[in-house]
Design a protein around this motif. Sequence first.
Motif, short mmCIF file in Angstrom:
data_model
loop_
_atom_site.label_atom_id
_atom_site.label_comp_id
_atom_site.label_asym_id
_atom_site.label_seq_id
_atom_site.Cartn_x
_atom_site.Cartn_y
_atom_site.Cartn_z
N ARG A 147 -3.98 4.06 4.89
CA ARG A 147 -4.86 3.64 4.28
C ARG A 147 -5.41 4.77 4.24
NH1 ARG A 147 -8.00 -0.78 8.04
NH2 ARG A 147 -6.29 -1.71 7.48
N HIS A 148 -5.72 5.63 5.81
CA HIS A 148 -6.73 6.73 4.80
C HIS A 148 -6.20 8.86 4.51
CE1 HIS A 148 -10.19 5.73 6.82
NE2 HIS A 148 -9.68 4.20 7.50
N LYS A 207 -0.42 1.74 9.66
CA LYS A 207 -1.56 0.48 8.53
C LYS A 207 -2.58 1.72 8.43
CE LYS A 207 -0.52 -4.16 9.91
NZ LYS A 207 -0.96 -4.99 10.53
N ASP A 233 -12.51 2.31 11.42
CA ASP A 233 -11.55 1.36 10.98
C ASP A 233 -10.72 1.26 12.13
OD1 ASP A 233 -10.52 -0.07 9.13
OD2 ASP A 233 -9.55 1.53 7.75
N THR A 261 0.89 -1.37 -0.16
CA THR A 261 -0.08 -0.05 -0.11
C THR A 261 1.04 1.18 -0.13
OG1 THR A 261 -1.62 -1.58 1.31
CG2 THR A 261 -2.13 1.31 1.54
N ASN A 298 1.12 5.70 -0.53
CA ASN A 298 -0.65 7.00 -0.24
C ASN A 298 -0.01 8.49 0.43
OD1 ASN A 298 -2.97 8.76 -0.07
ND2 ASN A 298 -3.78 7.05 1.06
#
Length: 260
Positions: free
Chosen positions: A92-93, A88, A119, A41, A43
């Motif tokens: 993710r956000h 994490k 979450d 991932t 971001n």
Amino acid sequence: MRCESVEYKQWYMEYKIHKNRPGLLGDIASMLGMLEVNILTINGVEGKTRGMLLETSDDEKIMLMGEMLKKVDNITVTALRSPRLVDKLAVRHGRYIDRDSDDRKTFRFTRDELGLLVDFLGELFKREGNQVIGLRGMPRVGKTESIIAGSVCAQKRWTFVSSTLLRQTVRSQLAEDEMNPNNVFIIDGIVSTIRSNEKHYNLLQQVMSMPSTKVIEHPDIFVRESEYTFDDFDIIIELRNNPGEEILYESFTTSYSDDL
């Protein structure tokens, strides 16, 4: 094709970008590719910071990559570690959870971060065994709704021990299926102390001793009016309508006792 006998480990890498030149991310991704480090991932995390969740079967490759990236002038690696839950969720956000610098077990959210909070709770609820979570916040800020949504995310059943969601509820006993340690137990700390009777308090003690997840709304009143202390809590969460809102219990605790 991945060999099943090889053990893969996850890593979190975060770096601050000083000059976001064209091709920078591609260069870093190519370096990881040559080292056979998988990017799970990626971001942007709060402005000019980027986070990556990585996976490799060789820890030395991560150390080598960290040393190589020190030579890259456009970035500074700010984290290279086994991923924590907050890491994490940050990837993710795209934002970090606000954490108290003095009390590291206290996490802060505002109402516009309910998705992140749900979450976060969902990941906590997936954990096995005993954990006690306190949830501070003014009325109608979304505390109980967030707990229920987090339970759904974790695929856990929730059980109200006490609540004000629909009306003031004080349970004196639970059905056998409700006493399942795998459930998430929701306790209103004001209702369970100011409105409690002996039967309810006995049930409360039984639930608190179970190897399960308990979420206690208004933990400050719960501690003040019971035998429990903040040492019994693993995590404290604060939920506000806005960052500057004060959580003042005196403004609404009287309504809990007026109808006794």
